[in-house]
Design a protein around this motif. Structure first.
Motif, PDB file in Angstrom:
ATOM      1  N   ASP A 194      23.635  -7.198   2.016  1.00 36.14           N
ATOM      2  CA  ASP A 194      22.296  -8.009   1.894  1.00 36.14           C
ATOM      3  C   ASP A 194      22.162  -8.591   3.403  1.00 36.14           C
ATOM      4  N   ALA A 246      14.532   3.467  -4.595  1.00 33.76           N
ATOM      5  CA  ALA A 246      13.851   3.322  -5.942  1.00 33.76           C
ATOM      6  C   ALA A 246      12.018   3.049  -5.595  1.00 33.76           C
ATOM      7  N   ASP A 247      11.981   2.001  -4.511  1.00 32.08           N
ATOM      8  CA  ASP A 247      10.623   1.511  -4.144  1.00 32.08           C
ATOM      9  C   ASP A 247      10.208   1.752  -3.055  1.00 32.08           C
ATOM     10  N   GLY A 248      11.243   2.093  -1.989  1.00 31.32           N
ATOM     11  CA  GLY A 248      10.672   2.199  -0.506  1.00 31.32           C
ATOM     12  C   GLY A 248      10.837   0.834   0.064  1.00 31.32           C
ATOM     13  N   VAL A 249      11.137  -0.184  -0.390  1.00 33.05           N
ATOM     14  CA  VAL A 249      10.941  -1.580   0.280  1.00 33.05           C
ATOM     15  C   VAL A 249      11.968  -1.402   1.434  1.00 33.05           C
ATOM     16  N   THR A 250      12.108  -1.755   2.661  1.00 35.64           N
ATOM     17  CA  THR A 250      12.823  -1.705   3.635  1.00 35.64           C
ATOM     18  C   THR A 250      13.185  -3.183   4.169  1.00 35.64           C
ATOM     19  N   ARG A 251      14.393  -3.401   4.612  1.00 36.72           N
ATOM     20  CA  ARG A 251      15.005  -4.788   5.034  1.00 36.72           C
ATOM     21  C   ARG A 251      15.575  -4.340   6.562  1.00 36.72           C
ATOM     22  N   GLN A 252      15.224  -5.425   7.391  1.00 35.61           N
ATOM     23  CA  GLN A 252      16.106  -5.129   8.517  1.00 35.61           C
ATOM     24  C   GLN A 252      17.368  -6.136   8.527  1.00 35.61           C
ATOM     25  N   ASP A 268      13.423 -11.304   6.279  1.00 36.52           N
ATOM     26  CA  ASP A 268      13.638 -10.581   7.638  1.00 36.52           C
ATOM     27  C   ASP A 268      13.274 -11.361   8.744  1.00 36.52           C
ATOM     28  N   PRO A 312       2.470   4.056  -5.190  1.00 34.65           N
ATOM     29  CA  PRO A 312       2.718   4.906  -6.169  1.00 34.65           C
ATOM     30  C   PRO A 312       4.151   4.910  -6.876  1.00 34.65           C
ATOM     31  N   VAL A 361      -1.504   4.634   7.185  1.00 34.93           N
ATOM     32  CA  VAL A 361      -0.486   4.372   6.663  1.00 34.93           C
ATOM     33  C   VAL A 361      -0.418   5.520   5.353  1.00 34.93           C
ATOM     34  N   PRO A 362       0.472   6.499   5.308  1.00 36.10           N
ATOM     35  CA  PRO A 362       0.250   7.335   4.195  1.00 36.10           C
ATOM     36  C   PRO A 362       1.022   6.576   3.137  1.00 36.10           C
ATOM     37  N   GLN A 363       0.607   6.776   1.800  1.00 38.94           N
ATOM     38  CA  GLN A 363       1.540   6.517   0.557  1.00 38.94           C
ATOM     39  C   GLN A 363       2.406   7.355   0.417  1.00 38.94           C
ATOM     40  N   ARG A 364       3.553   6.866  -0.124  1.00 38.64           N
ATOM     41  CA  ARG A 364       4.772   7.656  -0.917  1.00 38.64           C
ATOM     42  C   ARG A 364       4.081   8.567  -1.577  1.00 38.64           C
ATOM     43  N   TRP A 369       0.835  -1.183  -0.209  1.00 38.81           N
ATOM     44  CA  TRP A 369       0.031   0.125  -0.055  1.00 38.81           C
ATOM     45  C   TRP A 369       0.918   1.096   0.038  1.00 38.81           C
ATOM     46  N   ALA A 370       1.841   1.223   0.797  1.00 37.18           N
ATOM     47  CA  ALA A 370       2.645   2.547   1.281  1.00 37.18           C
ATOM     48  C   ALA A 370       3.494   2.689  -0.118  1.00 37.18           C
ATOM     49  N   SER A 371       3.941   1.943  -0.984  1.00 43.05           N
ATOM     50  CA  SER A 371       4.971   1.835  -2.036  1.00 43.05           C
ATOM     51  C   SER A 371       4.271   1.837  -3.203  1.00 43.05           C
TER      52      SER A 371
END
Lengths: 196, 468
Positions: free
Chosen positions: B286, B242-248, A105, A83, B40-43, A79-81
């Motif tokens: 990675d 580029a896509d806001g995907v996060t990894r811990q 993760d 756009p 949750v706000p969108q980018r 949802w967040a990404s």
């Protein structure tokens, strides 16, 4: 839920059995609308996909709580990404890539203690018990595989997706998908030998 | 040895199908997700319709390439393709402060400020020759108070921030807010396309964190950060720009993170709560193969800053120890080879703690160690009660060290010959507990050469960053 031993999980909705490629094309307008903040469009987008995400996460993580959280986080991140997704037709591949990352993760966070499910209380016949022992050994070997290897085996054996669809899901050529599936299977066999 | 279990397709399918079943339903999942995304706000990135994209890209290429081609042909020889205005620019923050109702009371030792308000901050940029800074973007959100919740670093209690960081190619800026719109943002150099890359809810209203609060990967594709920021030991994350995907990557990091120059690894300080110490760890980008490079094997020793050498061969890091009676104490600047060998101290051994002095103890820097781009020197922030915060510069071979200038934060010029620094706020009227009625130039930006001479002011500002 299992309809009976030896059968794949029954779908939770008719829409759940739609092939990935067809669904992606048909849902491109929904993706566009959801990317503009349309909550209803997003709900319609994820409803037919939620069951598959959850099953896949369970297969990879072997833990209900972790799987549920990974599936939930995947959809929230989607949802967040949204756009930022350049091509709406790549939504499914993008979504599943996110799921793989979330599963990775989760595995990384988890301590190296294998959890034993104490929830099973049903009485098993000797034949079923023996088969479950064999399957448990297979699952123990399965847990030695990487997330990507577990994922491709889940798509093939649990979701029963054709190889062409799996290739599209992973964004790789068909030949590469075949090779990866074969390689994951071989690694599973070697891991099973080590479980003896 | 038990018998080999035959692995047939059917048996594998049955085994995986058993595992794929579970008590939660898809309907539950959808319901929970729908409830969650309400908040949750969108980018905030505009999505071009697909048809427009298909037509736009070729048109843009034609418009961009044709003049360049003509220019090339007319000029007769190739020129540097990088527009000079994007190189060597300095970005910093300008915040407006008020003491209302006045006066503000400032305690230097604790760093607490009472009555100080920041009514807004914006990011600006300028060339090093100091022409009037150009506004880039207003910092999103508002800040209820300047005094933060992290008293271990006095700077965080006195400045609105945020700290800003140029992308490696100098085309964008990243910054991180800790106000009522918390998150990591990126914006183009010209102020366009402001995007909240990651929404960091738990940082809301925690106040300015200890800089640096984020780190670009050398290829500009990722940003590493600690989240949540409050607290001592938190997870280390990486976000795809580029896509806001996060990894811990790790769950026990402190606020000390740095990418190797080739982008393949990340160095950070991992905390071990049970024994109250931190260790220097290098992890593959990675998230695999984490290696402990240096184990501070004495309780109470913590790594408070680190930096890779420009050639990636060494890591310089700062260590402090929790003082017994007068607070944290600087324990030294250290150098270690990237393979974990050749650990040695740089510079003189710090003086021992002076019990009961009440002041004049050289405190640890709050997370600032920076290698000059030419690899010849290392700069760090040190502060004590007599001099306040200062930049200390040491030759990379440890032969010589000198105090450069008073400053809270700094950055090197691309050629390593100059430093841009932010100085302030100072103690007022040399009082340990003072009153402030004027907030003009609460913090100011200055450029000096590496010997501390030829100082030139760029005006009021904080948290400068010099683009590569």
């Amino acid at each position: 839920m299992l309809v009976g031993m030896g059968m794949r999980p029954a779908p939770e909705s008719v829409a759940d059995v739609a092939s990935v490629g067809v669904a992606a094309t048909l849902d491109a307008p929904l993706v566009e609308r959801a990317a503009h903040g349309d909550h209803e469009a997003f709900a319609r987008l994820i409803e037919p996909r939620a069951a598959r995400l959850l099953r896949t996460a369970r297969v990879i993580l072997a833990n209900e709580a972790d799987a549920y959280e990974a599936a939930q986080e995947t959809l929230i991140a989607a949802w967040a990404s949204l756009p930022g997704l350049r091509d709406a037709n790549h939504f499914d591949a993008w979504l599943h890539r996110t799921l793989v990352n979330k599963c990775r993760d989760a595995l990384r966070k988890r301590s190296r203690v294998r959890e034993i499910d104490l929830g099973a209380t049903e009485v098993e016949t000797p034949d079923i018990a023996d088969e479950h022992v064999a399957q448990d050994a297979i699952l123990a070997a399965f847990d030695r595989l990487s997330v990507e290897e577990r994922y491709i085996l889940a798509l093939h054996h649990v979701e029963d997706l054709p190889l062409a669809t799996i290739a599209g899901q992973l964004g790789i050529p068909l030949g590469t998908a075949k090779s990866r599936l074969w390689s994951a299977r071989r690694k599973l066999e070697r891991a099973l030998e080590a479980e003896r | 040895m038990s018998a080999l279990i035959p692995l047939s397709d059917a048996r594998l399918t049955q085994a995986l199908a058993r595992r794929a079943a579970g008590p939660h339903t898809a309907s539950e999942l959808v319901r929970d997700v729908q409830a969650a995304v309400e908040e949750v706000p969108q980018r905030s990135r505009w999505v071009w319709p697909a048809t427009v994209r298909r037509l736009l890209l070729p048109a843009l290429l034609l418009v961009a390439v044709l003049p360049a081609l003509v220019g090339f042909l007319l000029a007769g020889r190739a020129t540097d393709s990088t527009p000079p205005s994007t190189r060597g620019e300095i970005a910093f923050v300008q915040a407006t402060y008020l003491c209302d109702p006045g006066p503000c009371r400032i305690q230097v030792w604790s760093g607490r400020v009472e009555g100080l308000q920041a009514v807004g901050s914006r990011i600006v940029r300028t060339a090093a020759d100091g022409v009037a800074p150009m506004p880039v973007v207003d910092v999103p959100g508002t800040l209820d108070r300047v005094a933060g919740s992290m008293p271990t670093d006095p700077r965080s209690d006195r400045l609105a921030g945020p700290d800003v960081a140029w992308s490696p190619d100098g085309s964008r800026l990243a910054f991180r807010t800790f106000n009522d719109a918390p998150g990591i943002y990126i914006v183009n150099r010209d102020g366009s396309d402001l995007t909240r890359l990651v929404d960091l809810k738990q940082d809301r209203d925690t106040g300015m964190g200890t800089p640096p609060s984020l780190a670009w990967s050398p290829d500009g594709a990722h940003i590493a950060y600690i989240y949540p920021y409050a607290g001592r030991y938190q997870p280390l994350w990486v976000v795809d720009v580029a896509d806001g995907v996060t990894r811990q990557l790790d769950d026990r990091a402190t606020r000390v993170v740095a990418w190797s120059p080739d982008g393949s690894r990340i160095a950070f300080a991992r905390s071990y709560r049970n024994v109250d110490l931190t260790k220097l760890v290098v992890i593959e980008a990675d998230g695999t193969d984490a290696t402990v490079l240096e184990a501070a094997d004495r309780r109470g020793y913590h790594i408070t800053a680190l930096a890779w050498s420009p050639d990636g061969s060494h890591i310089a890091f700062e260590r402090r120890t929790d003082g017994e009676s007068v607070g944290p104490s600087f324990e030294g600047l250290w150098l270690i080879a990237a393979d974990g060998t050749m650990l040695r101290r740089l510079g003189p051994e710090p003086p021992p703690l002076r019990r009961g002095a009440g002041c004049c103890v050289l405190m640890a820097g709050g997370g600032t160690v920076k290698w000059s781009p030419d690899g010849r020197r290392i700069g760090r922030i040190a502060h004590d009660q007599e001099r306040g915060s200062v930049i200390v510069v040491i030759e990379a071979d440890g032969a010589e060290e000198h105090v450069l200038a008073p400053a809270d934060t700094f950055d090197w010029s691309p050629d390593g010959s100059r430093i841009v620094l932010a100085d302030g706020p100072r103690r007022i009227d040399d009082a340990s507990v003072g009153e402030v009625t004027s907030t003009e130039d609460w913090s100011s930006i200055t450029i000096v050469d590496v010997n501390g001479s030829d100082a030139r002011s760029l005006g009021p500002g904080e948290f400068p960053d010099w683009s590569p």
